[in-house]
Design a protein around this motif. Structure first.
Motif, PDB file in Angstrom:
ATOM      1  N   ALA A   1      36.853  39.378  34.093  1.00 26.27           N
ATOM      2  CA  ALA A   1      37.369  38.754  33.142  1.00 26.27           C
ATOM      3  C   ALA A   1      37.320  40.037  32.006  1.00 26.27           C
ATOM      4  O   ALA A   1      38.275  40.047  31.282  1.00 26.27           O
ATOM      5  CB  ALA A   1      36.155  37.874  32.592  1.00 26.27           C
ATOM      6  N   SER A   2      36.550  41.041  32.018  1.00 28.58           N
ATOM      7  CA  SER A   2      36.573  41.995  30.875  1.00 28.58           C
ATOM      8  C   SER A   2      37.870  43.033  31.025  1.00 28.58           C
ATOM      9  O   SER A   2      38.823  42.950  30.343  1.00 28.58           O
ATOM     10  CB  SER A   2      35.324  42.969  31.146  1.00 28.58           C
ATOM     11  N   VAL A   3      38.076  43.100  32.649  1.00 32.69           N
ATOM     12  CA  VAL A   3      39.448  44.049  32.787  1.00 32.69           C
ATOM     13  C   VAL A   3      40.497  43.351  32.488  1.00 32.69           C
ATOM     14  O   VAL A   3      41.678  43.883  31.884  1.00 32.69           O
ATOM     15  CB  VAL A   3      39.224  44.568  34.230  1.00 32.69           C
ATOM     16  N   GLU A   4      40.721  42.248  32.791  1.00 28.88           N
ATOM     17  CA  GLU A   4      41.859  41.204  32.647  1.00 28.88           C
ATOM     18  C   GLU A   4      41.940  40.866  31.166  1.00 28.88           C
ATOM     19  O   GLU A   4      43.316  40.823  30.610  1.00 28.88           O
ATOM     20  CB  GLU A   4      41.624  39.889  33.385  1.00 28.88           C
ATOM     21  N   GLU A   5      41.100  40.874  30.383  1.00 26.96           N
ATOM     22  CA  GLU A   5      41.330  40.690  28.951  1.00 26.96           C
ATOM     23  C   GLU A   5      41.656  42.030  28.133  1.00 26.96           C
ATOM     24  O   GLU A   5      42.564  41.835  27.349  1.00 26.96           O
ATOM     25  CB  GLU A   5      40.040  40.196  28.236  1.00 26.96           C
ATOM     26  N   TRP A   6      41.089  42.990  28.697  1.00 29.18           N
ATOM     27  CA  TRP A   6      41.603  44.453  28.203  1.00 29.18           C
ATOM     28  C   TRP A   6      42.919  44.490  28.319  1.00 29.18           C
ATOM     29  O   TRP A   6      43.685  45.083  27.747  1.00 29.18           O
ATOM     30  CB  TRP A   6      40.679  45.541  28.758  1.00 29.18           C
ATOM     31  N   ALA A   7      43.381  44.253  29.900  1.00 27.48           N
ATOM     32  CA  ALA A   7      44.718  44.575  29.968  1.00 27.48           C
ATOM     33  C   ALA A   7      45.890  43.548  29.387  1.00 27.48           C
ATOM     34  O   ALA A   7      46.720  43.892  28.786  1.00 27.48           O
ATOM     35  CB  ALA A   7      44.936  44.252  31.549  1.00 27.48           C
ATOM     36  N   ALA A   8      45.283  42.401  29.156  1.00 28.93           N
ATOM     37  CA  ALA A   8      46.254  41.394  28.213  1.00 28.93           C
ATOM     38  C   ALA A   8      46.274  41.801  26.957  1.00 28.93           C
ATOM     39  O   ALA A   8      47.399  41.720  26.164  1.00 28.93           O
ATOM     40  CB  ALA A   8      45.550  39.936  28.333  1.00 28.93           C
ATOM     41  N   ASP A   9      45.253  42.454  26.285  1.00 30.49           N
ATOM     42  CA  ASP A   9      45.164  42.849  25.038  1.00 30.49           C
ATOM     43  C   ASP A   9      46.161  43.888  24.665  1.00 30.49           C
ATOM     44  O   ASP A   9      46.750  44.394  23.627  1.00 30.49           O
ATOM     45  CB  ASP A   9      43.849  43.047  24.328  1.00 30.49           C
ATOM     46  N   ASN A  10      46.077  45.003  25.618  1.00 25.22           N
ATOM     47  CA  ASN A  10      46.723  46.081  25.316  1.00 25.22           C
ATOM     48  C   ASN A  10      48.136  46.221  25.906  1.00 25.22           C
ATOM     49  O   ASN A  10      48.907  47.235  25.585  1.00 25.22           O
ATOM     50  CB  ASN A  10      46.097  47.354  26.513  1.00 25.22           C
ATOM     51  N   TYR A  11      48.697  45.343  26.810  1.00 29.35           N
ATOM     52  CA  TYR A  11      49.825  45.004  27.175  1.00 29.35           C
ATOM     53  C   TYR A  11      50.428  43.767  27.341  1.00 29.35           C
ATOM     54  O   TYR A  11      50.758  43.241  27.901  1.00 29.35           O
ATOM     55  CB  TYR A  11      49.849  45.492  28.784  1.00 29.35           C
ATOM     56  N   PRO A  12      50.553  43.429  25.849  1.00 31.56           N
ATOM     57  CA  PRO A  12      50.898  41.944  25.694  1.00 31.56           C
ATOM     58  C   PRO A  12      52.572  41.600  26.191  1.00 31.56           C
ATOM     59  O   PRO A  12      52.730  40.469  26.213  1.00 31.56           O
ATOM     60  CB  PRO A  12      51.060  41.844  24.105  1.00 31.56           C
ATOM     61  N   LYS A  13      53.169  42.646  26.269  1.00 35.27           N
ATOM     62  CA  LYS A  13      54.832  42.422  26.714  1.00 35.27           C
ATOM     63  C   LYS A  13      54.944  42.525  28.305  1.00 35.27           C
ATOM     64  O   LYS A  13      56.112  42.426  28.775  1.00 35.27           O
ATOM     65  CB  LYS A  13      55.591  43.108  26.157  1.00 35.27           C
ATOM     66  N   ASN A  14      53.926  43.027  29.033  1.00 37.89           N
ATOM     67  CA  ASN A  14      54.039  43.131  30.357  1.00 37.89           C
ATOM     68  C   ASN A  14      54.039  41.959  31.256  1.00 37.89           C
ATOM     69  O   ASN A  14      52.983  41.419  31.188  1.00 37.89           O
ATOM     70  CB  ASN A  14      52.742  44.244  30.895  1.00 37.89           C
ATOM     71  N   GLN A  15      55.054  41.514  31.805  1.00 38.33           N
ATOM     72  CA  GLN A  15      55.217  40.499  32.433  1.00 38.33           C
ATOM     73  C   GLN A  15      54.229  40.294  33.669  1.00 38.33           C
ATOM     74  O   GLN A  15      53.930  39.332  34.200  1.00 38.33           O
ATOM     75  CB  GLN A  15      56.574  40.130  33.066  1.00 38.33           C
ATOM     76  N   ILE A  16      54.127  41.448  34.508  1.00 38.13           N
ATOM     77  CA  ILE A  16      53.108  40.971  35.630  1.00 38.13           C
ATOM     78  C   ILE A  16      51.489  40.761  35.212  1.00 38.13           C
ATOM     79  O   ILE A  16      51.071  40.058  35.826  1.00 38.13           O
ATOM     80  CB  ILE A  16      52.959  42.647  36.077  1.00 38.13           C
ATOM     81  N   ILE A  17      51.267  41.276  33.954  1.00 36.99           N
ATOM     82  CA  ILE A  17      50.017  40.860  33.254  1.00 36.99           C
ATOM     83  C   ILE A  17      49.884  39.575  32.793  1.00 36.99           C
ATOM     84  O   ILE A  17      48.797  38.856  32.888  1.00 36.99           O
ATOM     85  CB  ILE A  17      49.471  42.101  32.345  1.00 36.99           C
ATOM     86  N   GLN A  18      50.915  39.136  31.974  1.00 37.49           N
ATOM     87  CA  GLN A  18      50.978  38.137  31.278  1.00 37.49           C
ATOM     88  C   GLN A  18      51.273  36.863  31.807  1.00 37.49           C
ATOM     89  O   GLN A  18      50.842  35.732  31.591  1.00 37.49           O
ATOM     90  CB  GLN A  18      51.784  38.393  29.978  1.00 37.49           C
ATOM     91  N   ARG A  19      52.295  36.973  32.760  1.00 38.76           N
ATOM     92  CA  ARG A  19      52.828  35.668  33.270  1.00 38.76           C
ATOM     93  C   ARG A  19      51.873  34.993  34.496  1.00 38.76           C
ATOM     94  O   ARG A  19      51.610  35.616  35.348  1.00 38.76           O
ATOM     95  CB  ARG A  19      54.252  35.910  33.977  1.00 38.76           C
ATOM     96  N   ASN A  20      51.936  33.768  34.386  1.00 40.82           N
ATOM     97  CA  ASN A  20      50.920  32.821  35.277  1.00 40.82           C
ATOM     98  C   ASN A  20      52.028  31.947  35.854  1.00 40.82           C
ATOM     99  O   ASN A  20      53.018  31.487  35.634  1.00 40.82           O
ATOM    100  CB  ASN A  20      50.075  31.992  34.492  1.00 40.82           C
TER     101      ASN A  20
END
Length: 491
Positions: A357-376
């Motif tokens: 959860a910690s790593v995924e929240e950090w990635a989502a907050d720091n790379y808000p436009k990255n589709q690999i991270i943001q898209r479900n």
């Protein structure tokens, strides 16, 4: 609105759609997160799953090193300290509100609680301590599960061939890889709240193998012709203190580390508390769950540690269940080891979910436009009548984490040494120091008042114990490394 497409597959249609934020407020809390559904019983199950882990198997060995006097006292001391500081930590779940009549902001994890109460510097120290501890525990669970699976395989082999002199060598590495593969699959469970069913299964398994270990221990202890331990253990024998010299000193300190490891769940307390629905007040429910969980596990710890010591005396094995050998009733010992494996499969997920959860929240907050991270992606499987939410980043990251844990377990497969090292290095900072300092800051406990002196004395006492246990465990690891060859096992 969800954007979707349909892909035809064997046996039916599989609908793949990209998810967008939902406007349905009935499924979320006031802070926009998924609705919490946890109760006192699910929280208690999480605690039992986290506390009764591989640590319980080493307690007979630990009591043997400390003796009948110091062994039970050490178990009770660690239990009392853990319970007391868990009450302090439960009070820190919500940050103080400006208006006393309102509930404060929720701290969703241990790190957020530290940040809210102690500031950024202490938070950095907490991150290092907590995640190192959680990473180490999952390594310990991988080692323990592989040992239990090897024990099952050997028991079947010996029984099939009809003699215990038969060559039944089985590599622990094979089972470590298998265990890691199972955890890769389970690590795709979305979040901590979704683990309630796995924790209940794991808790049932932990009770089951503990009962079997206690029963086998009673049976062996009632047999004649063997020692039932001594008052002083390795500390005091034949009128001498530490008769075995400095090696006995390290072993005794390592035993304290093993006991500390057995109570290493406080790092997950805030995460567990964050699964509780409200109302009722999360703090009150969590304190009741702490009492249920810790008192239950302490009773089992005393039974397993003391009965195991009575059964094997000063020769108590590092892993209680494997100490019964592969004799009759071989099926019962095998069943107990199977329960251990199933329990550790669930416990592994309880401890690694906060890291995920910690790593995924950090990635989502720091790379808000990255589709690999943001898209479900939502995958609807009509045959199974279920929906799976997939995310490429989560799939790759969680799989990589399990792979790394498995690799470390294969490099350092020292059961008691690793447990002692992890327990010693995490007990003081996570179980004692941060809860006490957060409570002092939150409650504005004044310096040099009775309560402040008591809390700081408790912290200092725990620090001395942790440092001593760390030195003993580290010395044992160094001793093993002198003769150990990675990825090579003797038959």
């Amino acid at each position: 609105m969800a954007m979707g497409m349909t892909v035809v597959a064997d046996g039916g249609a599989v609908t793949l759609s990209v998810l967008s934020p939902s406007s349905d407020n009935s499924s979320v809390d006031d802070d926009g997160r998924p609705k919490r559904t946890g109760t006192i019983w699910t929280a208690s199950a999480h605690i039992v799953t986290a506390v009764i882990g591989s640590g319980v198997l080493s307690l007979a060995w630990s009591v043997a090193k400390l003796g009948w006097m110091a062994g039970p006292v050490a178990l009770l001391t660690f239990a009392i300290i853990t319970y007391y500081t868990s009450l302090l930590l439960a009070d820190c779940y919500r940050s103080p509100a400006a208006d006393a009549s309102l509930a404060g902001k929720r701290n969703h994890n241990y790190m957020e609680a530290v940040r809210s109460n102690l500031g950024p510097l202490q938070t950095k120290l907490c991150i290092i301590s907590q995640y190192t501890n959680l990473f180490g525990i999952t390594i310990g669970y991988t080692i323990t599960a592989s040992i239990s699976m090897v024990a099952i395989q050997k028991a079947i082999c010996y029984h099939k061939l009809g003699r215990h002199s038969a060559s039944c060598f089985t590599s622990t590495y094979t089972y470590m890889r298998f265990y890691g593969l199972v955890e890769v699959f389970l690590s795709q469970i979305p979040n901590f709240s979704e683990l309630w069913w796995l924790s209940i299964v794991a808790a049932v398994m932990s009770f089951s193998y503990s009962f079997i270990g206690i029963g086998l221990g009673i049976g062996k202890a009632t047999e004649g012709g063997h020692s039932r331990g001594t008052i002083g253990g390795s500390i005091f024998m034949e009128g001498q203190i530490f008769p075995g010299g400095i090696d006995n000193v390290w072993t005794v300190l390592q035993a304290l580390g093993n006991i500390a490891f057995a109570y290493s769940y406080t790092a997950l307390l805030i995460e567990i508390q964050d699964t509780l629905k409200s109302p009722p007040d999360e703090c009150k429910v969590m304190k009741k769950a702490n009492l249920i969980g810790i008192s239950t596990t302490t009773i089992f710890y005393l039974l397993c540690g003391c009965i195991g010591y009575a059964a094997f005396g000063d020769d108590s094995p590092g892993n209680l269940l494997t100490g019964f050998g592969f004799f009759e009733p071989f099926w019962l010992v095998g069943l107990a080891n199977a329960f251990v494996t199933i329990h550790l499969i669930g416990a592994y997920q309880v401890f690694c979910q906060p890291i995920f959860a910690s790593v995924e929240e950090w990635a989502a907050d720091n790379y808000p436009k990255n589709q690999i991270i943001q898209r479900n992606f939502r995958i609807s499987l009509p045959i199974l009548k279920s929906v799976y939410h997939a995310n490429i980043f989560k799939l790759v990251w969680r799989t990589s984490y399990v792979f790394l844990v498995t690799l470390f377990a294969m490099i350092l497969p020292f059961f008691n040494d690793i447990l002692g090292l992890i327990g010693a290095s995490s007990f003081w900072p996570l179980t004692v120091y941060f809860p006490i300092q957060m409570y002092i800051s939150r409650s504005k406990v004044q310096k040099w008042r009775k309560k402040w002196i008591f809390l700081q004395t408790l912290s200092l006492f725990s620090l001395v114990i942790s440092l001593s246990a760390f030195v003993g465990s580290f010395q044992s690891v160094l001793k093993d490394l002198r003769t150990y060859k990675p990825f090579h096992e003797n038959h």
